[in-house]
Design a protein around this motif. Structure first.
Motif, PDB file in Angstrom:
ATOM      1  N   UNK A 222       0.206  -0.370 -23.085  1.00 16.68           N
ATOM      2  CA  UNK A 222       0.139  -1.284 -21.934  1.00 16.68           C
ATOM      3  C   UNK A 222       0.839  -0.718 -20.715  1.00 16.68           C
ATOM      4  N   UNK A 223       0.184  -0.849 -19.556  1.00 18.08           N
ATOM      5  CA  UNK A 223       0.839  -0.664 -18.267  1.00 18.08           C
ATOM      6  C   UNK A 223       0.706  -1.989 -17.528  1.00 18.08           C
ATOM      7  N   UNK A 224       1.821  -2.601 -17.177  1.00 22.76           N
ATOM      8  CA  UNK A 224       1.803  -3.881 -16.460  1.00 22.76           C
ATOM      9  C   UNK A 224       2.685  -3.756 -15.227  1.00 22.76           C
ATOM     10  N   UNK A 225       2.075  -3.604 -14.068  1.00 18.86           N
ATOM     11  CA  UNK A 225       2.854  -3.429 -12.847  1.00 18.86           C
ATOM     12  C   UNK A 225       1.968  -3.074 -11.677  1.00 18.86           C
ATOM     13  N   UNK A 226       2.599  -2.628 -10.610  1.00 15.02           N
ATOM     14  CA  UNK A 226       1.891  -2.294  -9.384  1.00 15.02           C
ATOM     15  C   UNK A 226       1.095  -1.006  -9.537  1.00 15.02           C
ATOM     16  N   UNK A 227      -0.104  -0.998  -8.958  1.00 17.07           N
ATOM     17  CA  UNK A 227      -0.929   0.200  -8.938  1.00 17.07           C
ATOM     18  C   UNK A 227      -0.834   0.811  -7.546  1.00 17.07           C
ATOM     19  N   UNK A 228       0.316   1.394  -7.261  1.00 22.75           N
ATOM     20  CA  UNK A 228       0.559   2.005  -5.966  1.00 22.75           C
ATOM     21  C   UNK A 228       0.580   3.515  -6.058  1.00 22.75           C
ATOM     22  N   UNK A 229       0.689   4.163  -4.911  1.00 25.65           N
ATOM     23  CA  UNK A 229       0.714   5.621  -4.858  1.00 25.65           C
ATOM     24  C   UNK A 229       1.847   6.180  -5.711  1.00 25.65           C
ATOM     25  N   UNK A 259      -2.456  -0.682  -3.961  1.00 21.13           N
ATOM     26  CA  UNK A 259      -3.255   0.136  -3.058  1.00 21.13           C
ATOM     27  C   UNK A 259      -4.182   1.088  -3.810  1.00 21.13           C
ATOM     28  N   UNK A 260      -3.841   1.426  -5.057  1.00 21.47           N
ATOM     29  CA  UNK A 260      -4.609   2.401  -5.820  1.00 21.47           C
ATOM     30  C   UNK A 260      -5.572   1.758  -6.814  1.00 21.47           C
ATOM     31  N   UNK A 261      -5.745   0.433  -6.779  1.00 20.85           N
ATOM     32  CA  UNK A 261      -6.584  -0.233  -7.776  1.00 20.85           C
ATOM     33  C   UNK A 261      -8.002   0.315  -7.786  1.00 20.85           C
ATOM     34  N   UNK A 262      -8.620   0.383  -6.623  1.00 25.84           N
ATOM     35  CA  UNK A 262     -10.007   0.856  -6.556  1.00 25.84           C
ATOM     36  C   UNK A 262     -10.113   2.302  -7.030  1.00 25.84           C
TER      37      UNK A 262
END
Length: 412
Positions: A222-229, A259-262
């Motif tokens: 699991x990764x649970x957190x922000x999808x940022x640079x 910001x990196x979701x897409x």
């Protein structure tokens, strides 16, 4: 004490994101302190700017300024949001009675309203450092021009000079502060484990597995957190590609936005793992993400391979331990040291996602190893990072900051 608590991104358990400030604020109220939190309503509509709303959260009065913010914003829009909040928060904070003003970054611009309120009210200011400035933004390329770097360095120095005390979230951050400002009073109060919130994680995880066909009784990372640079979640996608080939039964779940979701979704689609052995979910309240932690066999925290990031104190690490789950990181630093010493998880190679997939895959498919690591994770959560234990140090810092002023009042 009358405490004004400044945090631009305050979150409750019913919201997505870290709840450190909420947990400390409610404990302060429990101990008889009067707490006013000044924060931003990041989900406000753009035309609602410059308006305020007030709620009471676990006894703390929370003042929400309508300042929209998203991790996916451009750098210019982020700076604009920082400035808007600083202006609004300065006036609101200074209007409140206070014995101490406590400000937690990021962003470091939180020091602007904190110092303003401190000076207007003649109260001490305590600053909490969640990232090292300006080292981290420089390392990530956010501050490229000499002018912006000088400005960031000047703001950092000014903030520390005006702080009666500095709270650092890791030993590395404390060392960084002391190296640049040897006279600063610094106390380490890391992120903590909210064991009460995760008390039912096992049952919630079993229920999630039972209603989730793609998961069932398969191993879960699991990764649970922000999808940022800064988070480099593409590392997990590359791991998933190797796992699909070598250990197709292992599942990878990513819960969060940024910001990196897409880009992460596109990478997963191109690697042909999305919806096969890797599954992506939108951000969700802390109370709901408990089930994912309870279902996982390994919680992962990733960052880009930058030495400046090794001092990080990611919430997801402590949430994993609070749920009694092993944690893996892909960097060196103090968290890696804890993992090696305690056996509460793994340290993965930062630049070799294929080797990381092999290490993590072998781990989550070995019941004896995961059981031993779960025991170690629970021990670390209870004895080193329990939120109640850390709160005692936090409250003591505020009390010491107020003590000189109280002594002068008694003399007068």
């Amino acid at each position: 004490m009358k405490i004004v608590y400044l945090h631009q991104y305050f979150r409750t358990p019913d919201m997505s994101g870290g709840t450190r400030s909420y947990e400390f604020a409610r404990r302060l109220v429990r101990n008889g302190h009067d707490v006013h939190v000044v924060t931003s309503d990041t989900d406000a509509a753009p035309d609602a700017r410059r308006t305020w709303r007030t709620t009471v959260e676990a006894g703390a009065v929370v003042h929400w300024a309508a300042v929209p913010y998203r991790n996916a914003m451009s750098a210019r829009d982020r700076l604009s949001a920082f400035g808007q909040f600083a202006r609004l928060a300065a006036t609101r904070a200074a209007s409140l009675e206070q014995d101490v003003v406590f400000a937690t970054s990021t962003p470091l611009t939180i020091a602007l309203p904190a110092v303003y309120s401190s000076r207007r009210r003649r109260s001490p200011m305590v600053l909490e450092v969640r990232d090292l400035w300006p080292e981290v933004p420089i390392a990530l390329g956010a501050l490229r021009s000499p002018l912006t770097r000088r400005a960031a360095t000047a703001l950092e120095g000014w903030a520390y000079r005006n702080a009666a005390h500095v709270v650092a979230l890791s030993p590395g951050m404390a060392a960084g502060v002391r190296a640049r400002h040897p006279g600063a009073a610094v106390t380490v109060v890391p992120n903590g484990c909210d064991r009460a919130l995760f008390a039912d994680a096992d049952a919630a995880g079993q229920a999630l597995r039972a209603r989730t066909p793609w998961l069932g009784d398969r191993p879960l990372i699991l990764y649970a957190g922000t999808l940022g640079f800064v988070n480099d979640v593409g590392y997990l996608v590359r791991m998933a590609a190797t796992l699909r080939r070598d250990r197709p039964d292992v599942r990878v779940a990513i819960v969060g936005q940024g910001a990196e979701t897409a880009r992460v979704r596109e990478l997963a689609t191109r690697a042909d793992v999305l919806g096969r052995n890797l599954f992506m979910f939108d951000q969700m309240p802390k109370t709901e993400v408990v089930a994912f932690f309870g279902a996982c066999d390994l919680a992962v925290s990733t960052v880009r391979d930058e030495p400046a990031l090794h001092a990080n104190s990611a919430n997801k690490v402590f949430d994993g331990w609070a749920a009694g789950r092993p944690v893996a990181v892909n960097h060196e630093g103090w968290i890696a040291d804890v993992l090696r010493r305690s056996g509460a998880g793994l340290v993965l190679p930062p630049a070799d996602s294929a080797a990381a997939a092999e290490l993590a895959g072998a781990f989550v498919t070995d019941p004896a190893r995961t059981a031993a690591a779960r025991t170690a994770a629970r021990a670390v959560a209870a004895t080193e990072f329990d939120r109640d234990l850390l709160f005692e140090s936090f409250e003591a810092v505020l009390s010491r900051a107020v003590a000189p002023r109280s002594a002068l009042s008694a003399i007068g």
